[in-house]
Every structure is written in C-alpha cells, then in structure tokens.
Design an enzyme around this catalytic site. Sequence first.
Site, PDB file in Angstrom:
ATOM      1  N   HIS A 177     -27.546  52.555   1.096  1.00 62.40           N
ATOM      2  CA  HIS A 177     -28.746  51.758   1.385  1.00 62.40           C
ATOM      3  C   HIS A 177     -29.297  51.057   0.139  1.00 62.40           C
ATOM      4  O   HIS A 177     -29.479  49.839   0.119  1.00 62.40           O
ATOM      5  CB  HIS A 177     -29.847  52.643   1.972  1.00 62.40           C
ATOM      6  CG  HIS A 177     -29.496  53.270   3.279  1.00 62.40           C
ATOM      7  ND1 HIS A 177     -28.625  52.699   4.181  1.00 62.40           N
ATOM      8  CD2 HIS A 177     -29.902  54.435   3.847  1.00 62.40           C
ATOM      9  CE1 HIS A 177     -28.518  53.472   5.234  1.00 62.40           C
ATOM     10  NE2 HIS A 177     -29.268  54.531   5.057  1.00 62.40           N
ATOM     11  N   ASP A 212     -26.429  60.234   0.115  1.00 64.65           N
ATOM     12  CA  ASP A 212     -26.867  59.863   1.457  1.00 64.65           C
ATOM     13  C   ASP A 212     -27.600  58.531   1.488  1.00 64.65           C
ATOM     14  O   ASP A 212     -27.487  57.771   2.454  1.00 64.65           O
ATOM     15  CB  ASP A 212     -27.775  60.966   2.010  1.00 64.65           C
ATOM     16  CG  ASP A 212     -28.118  60.773   3.476  1.00 64.65           C
ATOM     17  OD1 ASP A 212     -27.235  60.350   4.245  1.00 64.65           O
ATOM     18  OD2 ASP A 212     -29.274  61.037   3.857  1.00 64.65           O
ATOM     19  N   LYS A 221     -36.836  63.297  -0.165  1.00 61.79           N
ATOM     20  CA  LYS A 221     -37.512  63.913   0.972  1.00 61.79           C
ATOM     21  C   LYS A 221     -38.725  64.695   0.491  1.00 61.79           C
ATOM     22  O   LYS A 221     -38.832  65.044  -0.681  1.00 61.79           O
ATOM     23  CB  LYS A 221     -36.541  64.838   1.727  1.00 61.79           C
ATOM     24  CG  LYS A 221     -35.417  64.090   2.429  1.00 61.79           C
ATOM     25  CD  LYS A 221     -34.556  65.022   3.247  1.00 61.79           C
ATOM     26  CE  LYS A 221     -33.497  64.242   4.023  1.00 61.79           C
ATOM     27  NZ  LYS A 221     -34.101  63.364   5.056  1.00 61.79           N
ATOM     28  N   GLU A 245     -39.196  59.681   2.147  1.00 60.14           N
ATOM     29  CA  GLU A 245     -39.458  60.330   3.427  1.00 60.14           C
ATOM     30  C   GLU A 245     -40.448  61.464   3.189  1.00 60.14           C
ATOM     31  O   GLU A 245     -40.387  62.145   2.154  1.00 60.14           O
ATOM     32  CB  GLU A 245     -38.178  60.891   4.035  1.00 60.14           C
ATOM     33  CG  GLU A 245     -37.151  59.839   4.390  1.00 60.14           C
ATOM     34  CD  GLU A 245     -35.893  60.452   4.980  1.00 60.14           C
ATOM     35  OE1 GLU A 245     -35.783  60.497   6.221  1.00 60.14           O
ATOM     36  OE2 GLU A 245     -35.038  60.901   4.206  1.00 60.14           O
ATOM     37  N   HIS A 259     -27.427  50.738   8.707  1.00 60.11           N
ATOM     38  CA  HIS A 259     -28.510  50.232   9.558  1.00 60.11           C
ATOM     39  C   HIS A 259     -29.598  49.537   8.765  1.00 60.11           C
ATOM     40  O   HIS A 259     -30.351  48.724   9.308  1.00 60.11           O
ATOM     41  CB  HIS A 259     -29.096  51.366  10.408  1.00 60.11           C
ATOM     42  CG  HIS A 259     -29.894  52.373   9.632  1.00 60.11           C
ATOM     43  ND1 HIS A 259     -29.322  53.482   9.051  1.00 60.11           N
ATOM     44  CD2 HIS A 259     -31.212  52.429   9.348  1.00 60.11           C
ATOM     45  CE1 HIS A 259     -30.255  54.180   8.450  1.00 60.11           C
ATOM     46  NE2 HIS A 259     -31.407  53.571   8.607  1.00 60.11           N
ATOM     47  N   LYS A 265     -32.185  45.509   9.366  1.00 60.82           N
ATOM     48  CA  LYS A 265     -33.642  45.400   9.435  1.00 60.82           C
ATOM     49  C   LYS A 265     -34.087  43.968   9.140  1.00 60.82           C
ATOM     50  O   LYS A 265     -33.544  43.296   8.267  1.00 60.82           O
ATOM     51  CB  LYS A 265     -34.291  46.387   8.460  1.00 60.82           C
ATOM     52  CG  LYS A 265     -34.100  47.841   8.883  1.00 60.82           C
ATOM     53  CD  LYS A 265     -34.827  48.783   7.971  1.00 60.82           C
ATOM     54  CE  LYS A 265     -34.651  50.221   8.438  1.00 60.82           C
ATOM     55  NZ  LYS A 265     -35.290  50.465   9.732  1.00 60.82           N
ATOM     56  N   ARG A 294     -16.159  66.158  24.176  1.00 57.88           N
ATOM     57  CA  ARG A 294     -15.134  67.189  23.995  1.00 57.88           C
ATOM     58  C   ARG A 294     -15.181  68.262  25.080  1.00 57.88           C
ATOM     59  O   ARG A 294     -14.203  68.975  25.294  1.00 57.88           O
ATOM     60  CB  ARG A 294     -15.266  67.815  22.606  1.00 57.88           C
ATOM     61  CG  ARG A 294     -14.759  66.896  21.510  1.00 57.88           C
ATOM     62  CD  ARG A 294     -14.740  67.555  20.157  1.00 57.88           C
ATOM     63  NE  ARG A 294     -16.060  67.587  19.536  1.00 57.88           N
ATOM     64  CZ  ARG A 294     -16.280  67.999  18.294  1.00 57.88           C
ATOM     65  NH1 ARG A 294     -15.269  68.441  17.563  1.00 57.88           N
ATOM     66  NH2 ARG A 294     -17.494  67.995  17.788  1.00 57.88           N
ATOM     67  N   LYS A 329     -21.893  55.683   8.232  1.00 52.59           N
ATOM     68  CA  LYS A 329     -21.867  56.344   6.936  1.00 52.59           C
ATOM     69  C   LYS A 329     -21.971  57.850   7.150  1.00 52.59           C
ATOM     70  O   LYS A 329     -22.408  58.286   8.223  1.00 52.59           O
ATOM     71  CB  LYS A 329     -23.006  55.815   6.063  1.00 52.59           C
ATOM     72  CG  LYS A 329     -24.390  56.338   6.456  1.00 52.59           C
ATOM     73  CD  LYS A 329     -25.414  55.914   5.437  1.00 52.59           C
ATOM     74  CE  LYS A 329     -26.764  56.534   5.721  1.00 52.59           C
ATOM     75  NZ  LYS A 329     -26.826  57.983   5.492  1.00 52.59           N
TER      76      LYS A 329
END
Length: 503
Positions: A258, A253, A356, A234, A196, A200, A61, A166
């Site tokens: 997933h 998320d 998380k 995580e 993604h 895997k 941009r 996503k």
Amino acid sequence: MVTNLLRAIPDSRLQRIAAPCGVVLFGITGDLSKRKILPALYDLAHRGLLPPSFSIVGVARQPRPDLPEVIEEAIREGAKSEVNETTLSQLMSGLRIVAGQYTEDCTYEDLRSTLAELDETRGTSGNFAFYLAIPPELFPTVLGGLGRAGLHNGGDHSWRRVVIEKPFGSDAASAKKLDEVVTSVFDPSAVFRIDHYLGKETVQNLLALRFANELFEPVWNSNHVDHVQITMAEDIGIGSRAGYYDGIGAARDIIQNHLLQLLALTAMEEPTSFSAEALRIEKEKVLEATHFFGSVSESAVRAQYESGWQGGQWVRAYREEEGIPASSTTDTYAALRLGIETRRWSGVPFYLRAGKRLGRRVSEIAIVFKYPPFLPFSSTDGLGHNTLVIHVQPNEGMTFTFGSKVPGAVMNLRDTTMDFSYGHAFTEYSPEAYERLILDVLLGEPPLFPQAREIELSWNILDKAEAAWESSPETLATYAPGTWGPQAADEMLARDGRTWRRP
C-alpha cells in the site's frame, strides 16, 4: 501534455458494461468474499454494469447446503447500494457451487463441467475470471489444478484471467517464485494483482491533482517540498487475524504494498498517458530510485503495542492476543525514512508509517512545503508549514494548510485550512475500491493493478529493513495503545529536525 493525458482517460469507465462473463471465486466462504467481493458484485449488478447473464461459481472445500443463504446474507449486510430483490434474484440465479478439495483433480473437472453448463444455459461465452480469495500458500495448488484441467485457456474467442490478493510473497525471493508459478499457468497480461488502495477514489484523484492543475505541478519537487509523510493508522488490534498476521507484521502487510504504491504515485513523473504500461514505467522508475535516507538502522523502526487503556477500555498487548506466541517479535508498527534519487526529489525525505492500536483510523499523504526564503513579519510564532494533505480514508478529500493574518490591529499569523470533501463536492456515486477493481478485471483494464516488477522492487526496499531487524532483535520497541507509535519513531524524525503530523 496535460490535455493529452486527460483525453486518455475514458469519459466514465464505470459506465462501461462488462461483456458476458462470470467469476470463479475460490474461498467463497471466507471473510474477504463475504465482506468485500460478494457485496461489490451485487453493487455492480445493481448499477447495471454486469450483463444479465453474469454468473458466480463458488468453489468450497466442504459441501454446504446453506451456502446460497450465507451468500445472500453477506450481500444484504455488505452492499453499498440498497438491495433490490429483482436484482438480487437475478444475480443469485447465476450462482453455482462446486464442492471439492483444492488438491484433487476431480474438483477441477467438476469446475470445467460447471463452466460449460453456464456457457450453454447463461451465455457466458467462456469468459471467466478466477479470483483466488484464499491464503497465499494455496496459490500453487489451485493454479496447478487450473492448469492441469486446461481451465486457464478459454479458447480463441474468449478470455480467462486470474485475480490474486496480497500478500505477494513475503520477500523479494518468494515474490519472484510466486510470479513464476502464476505466469507458468496464465499469461502475464491475464494476471491481476489486487491492491485495494489503488481503487480508492482519492488515490486516483492524486493523479488528477498533480497533472490537471498548473497550481501544484511546478512546486511538486525538492525546490519547494520539505518532506512527505505517508500514514496508514488503525485504532484496532489484530482481531481474529492472528493466524495470518503473526510472522507478517505491519511492514510486510502495509508498507511493502500500500504505502510504497502511494509513494510511487506521489513521486512519479508525468506519464505519457494513463495506460497501464505508461503508469508502470513511471512507477518502476521511482521504486528503482528509492533507497533508505541514511543508514538502514537509523531509518527503520519497528514496534509492538503493549497492554493499556484505549477508548475507555483495557486492551491486551499483542503478545497476549489469542493465538499469538508470548515470544513473538512480529511488528505491529513500522516506520521507514526513504529518499528518492532523482532530479525532482533528491534530498527530500519520505517518511512512511503503518500500525495498529494507534490514535485513530486514518490513511493520508501529507506534502509538507518549505518556508519562504524570507518572512518580513516581526513574529511568525503561529505560522507552520504549508501542507497539502490527501485524505485516503475514512473521509476522502484534501486539506491545504496555509498562513493567514489573525483579525485585529496587529500582524499576528495563524495557520488556517481549505478543505475539499468528496461527499460534499460531488453528488455522483462513488464506487467502493473492490467494486471498481473487479469491474476493471472483467473489462480487462489493468492500470490500477501493480505489476510483477513493481512488487519485486518494493520487496527489495523492505527486505533491507527486515534483514536489519532480524539481525538486531533488540530493535523491537513498544508503544502504548491509543498513542501514535514508539518513541524511536519520533526520534527518527527529530534527528532531521522534524516531527510526525498528528492526523
């Protein structure tokens, strides 16, 4: 049937070389492009899977004279392969930058001229994939610009495709609206939605494990399986993602895409082949049959991490993170208890969790088997459930836990394991997920990409949990950093007489 399925898998898909083509990368200065997409493109070129004429068009941009240097640095830092100067120079020779606002038609006219120049000077043959590595709210703007400029149509003898990251909407209604926007410009067969996780190696090996081994498929059902746990944990906080993460949360998320994709692959019936259509049919059947195992209020838990010590350092609570409102109710942990009403899985709970600031970084699928109907041992104190664990990340492989006799004069039992690790079992190169998926886009092979109906069905499941949470704000629990989630999630399994695995 198994033999037919294996014959349907190409001998080595990643040895197929993409025909003359290029990638148009919107968001080339973004974190995703620098960490994942650009290094993956270099790795493909390094392995000889991209044509010598391959071209990258970055749409930025703002004009940035230093952008080629930034791109080269990102490749050097992120490439899995050792950087070869000749390969890097060849890839960079096909780089073009188009600077302009996404809202202005002149940007797309400049892009059209750039693609025509590449067709003429590098022989890209009009074949381009438009990769939207940008925030979802910009999708309609960019898609509209591509459509008005006619860039979605390459002609009779070339192809144009679009790649979307996503999140695919924020609920079922917005996902459907987004799909209408995308397919109003591009043909549905030209739309590639990237998850993604599906790229895997271990996730794909799940299909080989189930359908290439007589040992597992006969016991892959409610007669033998007690329950299934799917975890993505995580050990970090939100980092610099406050602008994206707040208002989205762990359930939207991670679980919606997933983990529900992993559930579908774990539970689906044997496909007639590994074509995109055959896989889609079986995954959709599973998602259509998936529901909450009991009431939604008893089968959905959300929580936020508090401040505390983790890994020897003090970490802030979620609401204390930079850019997060003190009143935020966004979940950093979510867990669902689901059931699948099919002959194969009726009565078997599937427990999904994501979060998380948990104990460590790990993603896995655990198939927990029932105890034998009769155990002729005087004591079974050391005996647990047979459990097959598919390790998705970080150490890809599998572990099978089974009971064994402890050496000695008496019959004492103890669990032991058999382990399979990709790193030890194979010497072949294992591509990164983005490397595999980008090549599939260029080859036009869609089996690993979720389709619109799958996404809609996944949102239909999660929307019920989100509605229950929104109507009862007091259900937002808390948990200490470095633990494995809130007490409410433990209680959800305890009511079933089960406990979470400690990965």
